[in-house]
Design a protein around this motif. Structure first.
Motif, short mmCIF file in Angstrom:
data_model
loop_
_atom_site.label_atom_id
_atom_site.label_comp_id
_atom_site.label_asym_id
_atom_site.label_seq_id
_atom_site.Cartn_x
_atom_site.Cartn_y
_atom_site.Cartn_z
N VAL A 1 -41.94 0.73 2.23
CA VAL A 1 -42.66 1.67 1.37
C VAL A 1 -43.73 2.45 2.12
O VAL A 1 -43.72 3.69 2.17
CB VAL A 1 -43.26 0.92 0.16
CG1 VAL A 1 -44.05 1.90 -0.71
CG2 VAL A 1 -42.15 0.25 -0.64
N MET A 2 -44.68 1.72 2.71
CA MET A 2 -45.82 2.39 3.35
C MET A 2 -45.42 3.29 4.52
O MET A 2 -46.00 4.38 4.68
CB MET A 2 -46.85 1.35 3.78
CG MET A 2 -47.57 0.71 2.60
SD MET A 2 -48.22 1.96 1.46
CE MET A 2 -49.00 0.92 0.24
N PRO A 3 -44.45 2.90 5.34
CA PRO A 3 -44.01 3.83 6.39
C PRO A 3 -43.50 5.15 5.82
O PRO A 3 -43.74 6.22 6.39
CB PRO A 3 -42.91 3.05 7.11
CG PRO A 3 -43.28 1.62 6.92
CD PRO A 3 -43.83 1.56 5.54
N GLN A 4 -42.78 5.12 4.68
CA GLN A 4 -42.29 6.36 4.09
C GLN A 4 -43.45 7.17 3.52
O GLN A 4 -43.46 8.40 3.63
CB GLN A 4 -41.28 6.06 2.98
CG GLN A 4 -40.72 7.33 2.34
CD GLN A 4 -39.61 7.04 1.34
OE1 GLN A 4 -38.91 6.04 1.47
NE2 GLN A 4 -39.45 7.91 0.36
N VAL A 5 -44.46 6.52 2.91
CA VAL A 5 -45.63 7.24 2.41
C VAL A 5 -46.34 7.95 3.56
O VAL A 5 -46.78 9.10 3.43
CB VAL A 5 -46.58 6.27 1.68
CG1 VAL A 5 -47.88 6.98 1.32
CG2 VAL A 5 -45.91 5.73 0.41
N ALA A 6 -46.46 7.25 4.71
CA ALA A 6 -47.13 7.85 5.86
C ALA A 6 -46.34 9.05 6.39
O ALA A 6 -46.93 10.05 6.83
CB ALA A 6 -47.31 6.79 6.96
N ARG A 7 -44.99 8.98 6.34
CA ARG A 7 -44.17 10.07 6.87
C ARG A 7 -44.08 11.24 5.91
O ARG A 7 -44.21 12.39 6.29
CB ARG A 7 -42.75 9.56 7.17
CG ARG A 7 -42.63 8.62 8.35
CD ARG A 7 -41.16 8.44 8.72
NE ARG A 7 -40.31 8.16 7.57
CZ ARG A 7 -40.03 6.93 7.14
NH1 ARG A 7 -40.56 5.87 7.77
NH2 ARG A 7 -39.24 6.75 6.11
N GLU A 8 -43.79 10.93 4.63
CA GLU A 8 -43.45 11.98 3.67
C GLU A 8 -44.53 12.23 2.63
O GLU A 8 -44.43 13.17 1.83
CB GLU A 8 -42.14 11.62 2.97
CG GLU A 8 -40.99 11.39 3.94
CD GLU A 8 -39.72 10.93 3.24
OE1 GLU A 8 -39.69 11.01 1.99
OE2 GLU A 8 -38.77 10.51 3.93
N GLY A 9 -45.55 11.38 2.58
CA GLY A 9 -46.63 11.59 1.62
C GLY A 9 -46.37 11.00 0.24
O GLY A 9 -47.25 11.04 -0.61
N ARG A 10 -45.17 10.42 0.02
CA ARG A 10 -44.88 9.82 -1.28
C ARG A 10 -43.70 8.86 -1.19
O ARG A 10 -42.90 8.90 -0.23
CB ARG A 10 -44.61 10.90 -2.34
CG ARG A 10 -43.40 11.77 -2.08
CD ARG A 10 -43.19 12.79 -3.19
NE ARG A 10 -42.84 12.15 -4.46
CZ ARG A 10 -43.65 12.02 -5.50
NH1 ARG A 10 -44.90 12.45 -5.42
NH2 ARG A 10 -43.24 11.46 -6.62
N TRP A 11 -43.60 8.00 -2.19
CA TRP A 11 -42.47 7.05 -2.31
C TRP A 11 -42.31 6.72 -3.78
O TRP A 11 -43.29 6.63 -4.55
CB TRP A 11 -42.76 5.77 -1.53
CG TRP A 11 -41.68 4.72 -1.68
CD1 TRP A 11 -40.58 4.55 -0.89
CD2 TRP A 11 -41.59 3.71 -2.70
NE1 TRP A 11 -39.80 3.51 -1.33
CE2 TRP A 11 -40.40 2.97 -2.46
CE3 TRP A 11 -42.38 3.36 -3.79
CZ2 TRP A 11 -40.00 1.91 -3.26
CZ3 TRP A 11 -41.97 2.30 -4.59
CH2 TRP A 11 -40.81 1.59 -4.33
N SER A 12 -41.07 6.51 -4.21
CA SER A 12 -40.80 6.09 -5.59
C SER A 12 -39.61 5.17 -5.60
O SER A 12 -38.69 5.29 -4.78
CB SER A 12 -40.56 7.30 -6.51
OG SER A 12 -39.40 8.01 -6.08
N GLY A 13 -39.63 4.24 -6.54
CA GLY A 13 -38.54 3.28 -6.65
C GLY A 13 -38.92 2.13 -7.56
O GLY A 13 -39.99 2.12 -8.19
N GLU A 14 -38.04 1.13 -7.63
CA GLU A 14 -38.31 -0.05 -8.45
C GLU A 14 -39.02 -1.10 -7.61
O GLU A 14 -38.71 -1.28 -6.43
CB GLU A 14 -37.01 -0.63 -9.02
CG GLU A 14 -36.35 0.27 -10.06
CD GLU A 14 -35.19 -0.42 -10.75
OE1 GLU A 14 -34.78 -1.51 -10.28
OE2 GLU A 14 -34.68 0.13 -11.74
N MET A 15 -39.97 -1.81 -8.24
CA MET A 15 -40.72 -2.84 -7.55
C MET A 15 -41.01 -3.96 -8.55
O MET A 15 -41.11 -3.72 -9.76
CB MET A 15 -42.02 -2.28 -6.99
CG MET A 15 -42.83 -3.26 -6.15
SD MET A 15 -41.95 -3.82 -4.67
CE MET A 15 -41.98 -2.29 -3.70
N THR A 16 -41.13 -5.17 -8.04
CA THR A 16 -41.45 -6.32 -8.88
C THR A 16 -42.85 -6.79 -8.56
O THR A 16 -43.15 -7.16 -7.42
CB THR A 16 -40.46 -7.47 -8.63
OG1 THR A 16 -39.14 -7.01 -8.91
CG2 THR A 16 -40.77 -8.66 -9.52
#
Length: 550
Positions: A110-125
């Motif tokens: 998750v965090m690597p994608q936020v750092a690259r693209e500025g956002r992330w979305s998906g399912e999480m528990t």
């Protein structure tokens, strides 16, 4: 002097001009400040409305700073994780809302994608404050200052609804399949009842022509098989209710079932059946008992793959339980049920077959378990024996050794002849035949009850669920039947019409209308009426009135 006055005047004019300029500037700044004040008030109102909207939003919203500490959280986000309000989590790390497995996913994906693209979305528990699992749709957006904006929605209710929808869809499919199966069963039972009725009636006619013991014995085996087949078909009917237990004489029934299965033996194989000289009674549901015995006989015969094998069946009466005497030392055994406190009717089946090991015996009474390689074998035979033991009481013991054979020992509570209950006495088969009756009813349950009532009184029975088939049989053998019993409401041909046409074939044929629809006018061709469900007493009274009681 004049010069001084002139200079003073000039200075005064400059001061007045400067003051006016200052006043103009002050007024302009005041106006700008007032406009800014109103704009600020409007922005404050907008922020207040936005904050209220965020606080009351159904979605959870939170902001964490660059260190991962919550600086803002609305109540929806907090309540999703089991906290009363957002203030309970301000100043705490967002990591407390997730377990180690989820945190590993955050670090890895998750965090690597936020750092690259500025956002992330998906399912999480997530993990609530009380430890409960929180299923969520999560969207993370990186802010300009390096913090994180978190928007989340609880998907637990959606999952529940999806599961309920899937369960409902499954139940609908199962209901459709059950309805289709019921329709198929109804069609099969109806059509095969007609076939069996025709075979039964034809065999009854043939039996009247033969006095020799051997052909008659074979015919009796066919009759037994027909009656068992009709009982099994009746059990398939959606409205089937199991008949009451009846008194069965093992010294008569077991040899007859052995004769029925004897044709399955290889020409080099032999079967011996030994029974006591005096009757030995048990209380059991006849169809279930017959199925259990034939299944055990059939399994034993199919296990004897070699030539010259012997199948031994023995029926014996014991005053109390005693361990069976075995012809070999068993390598595997299975005990089901319990010892009988009192007299024991014991049936022993010993085959010289391939035998079974313990792993097979441990599952021998389970449904759909079979050791036969033939794909047509369904592994349901011995479950009927289990059902018999559970219904009647007693026990089943199986002893086996691979390559040597198997011994089945079935113990049932024995009953003396004097112990016959009053409600089953009417079902006992009488030794002599009184006459032949033709039964017609499209309801297999009602047809089966009439069949049992007449056979209990010594009648031979020809049964049809299709009145057209019954009429065709009567036309072919008009003098074979001494009595016709018919339902009233039937497809194709009603009981009233059947009675009229039957009298045209046999004017002297007595006819009983057995129905729940007896309030309307009864045709003159009907000699007596019998309400459903018929009792033995009401039937006997009518037979006496018609001089057919024997």
């Amino acid at each position: 002097m004049p010069d001084s006055a002139h200079l003073l005047k000039l200075r005064l004019e400059r001061e007045i001009a400067a003051r006016k300029s200052a006043e103009n500037l002050l007024e302009r700044k005041s106006n700008e400040l007032d406009a800014s004040h109103h704009e600020l008030l409007a922005q404050i109102a907008q922020v207040t409305r936005l904050s209220a909207a965020i606080d009351s939003a159904g979605e959870g919203i939170a902001i964490a700073d660059t260190d991962g500490i919550f600086t803002y959280m609305n109540n929806a986000h907090a309540q999703m994780f089991g906290f009363a309000c957002g203030k309970d989590l301000i100043g705490q790390s967002w990591t407390r809302l997730y377990d180690s497995e989820a945190l590993t996913r955050f670090d890895r994906d998750v965090m690597p994608q936020v750092a690259r693209e500025g956002r992330w979305s998906g399912e999480m528990t997530g993990r609530g404050g009380d430890g409960a699992i929180v299923f969520q749709d999560l969207a993370l957006t990186q802010l300009r200052d390096g913090g994180i904006l978190c928007c989340t929605r609880d998907t637990g209710l959606r999952r529940i609804r999806e599961k309920e929808t899937a369960d409902l869809r499954r139940r609908v499919i199962e209901a459709d399949r059950a309805a289709a199966l019921d329709q198929l069963v109804e069609t099969v039972t109806h059509d095969f009842s007609n076939f069996l009725g025709a075979i039964d009636a034809s065999m009854t006619l043939l039996a009247k022509q033969y006095d020799q013991s051997e052909p008659r014995k074979l015919m009796m085996s066919v009759f037994d098989a027909l009656h068992q087949a009709r009982s099994v078909l009746n059990q398939l009917h959606p409205g089937y209710t199991a008949p009451a237990e009846q008194i069965c004489d093992l010294t008569d029934l077991v040899p007859r079932l052995c004769d029925l299965m004897a044709p399955l033996l290889d020409i080099t194989q032999t079967a011996y059946c030994k029974v006591p000289d005096t009757p030995l009674f048990v209380l059991a549901e006849p169809t279930l008992f017959a199925r259990s015995m034939t299944n055990m006989f059939k399994n034993a015969i199919e296990a004897m793959t070699g030539t010259g094998c012997v199948l031994r069946i023995e029926v014996e009466m014991l005053p109390g339980y005693a361990p069976p005497t075995l012809p070999f030392a068993p390598a595997a055994r299975l005990i089901f049920g319990s010892a009988i406190d009192g007299a024991v009717a014991r049936i022993i089946i010993h085959d010289e077959g391939i035998g079974m090991d313990q792993a097979v015996l441990d599952h021998a009474l389970e449904r759909f378990v079979t050791t036969k390689s033939n794909g047509r074998r369904r592994g349901i035979g011995l479950t009927s024996v289990k059902d018999l033991v559970e219904t009647c009481g007693g026990g089943l013991a199986i002893f086996s050794t691979a390559g040597v054979g198997s011994v089945f020992v079935l113990d049932l509570p024995a009953r003396a002849n004097a112990d016959v209950p009053a409600d089953t006495a009417e079902h006992m088969i009488l030794p002599d035949t009184i006459a032949n009756v033709l039964l017609v009813d499209d309801d297999p349950i009602a047809l089966n009850r009439l069949d049992r009532l007449f056979r209990a009184r010594g009648w031979e029975v020809a049964s049809f669920s299709d009145p057209r088939e019954a009429l065709a049989f009567l036309e072919q053998a008009p003098n074979f039947i001494q009595l016709l019993v018919t339902d009233r409401s039937m497809p194709e041909i009603s009981g009233d019409e059947l009675a009229v046409r039957a009298k045209q074939i046999r004017p002297d044929l007595p006819i009983i209308l057995c129905s729940n629809a007896l309030k309307s006018a009864i045709p003159t061709e009907i000699d007596a009426t019998l309400a459903k469900p018929p009792s033995g007493e009401s039937l006997q009274a009518i037979l006496v009135r018609l001089n057919l009681a024997g």
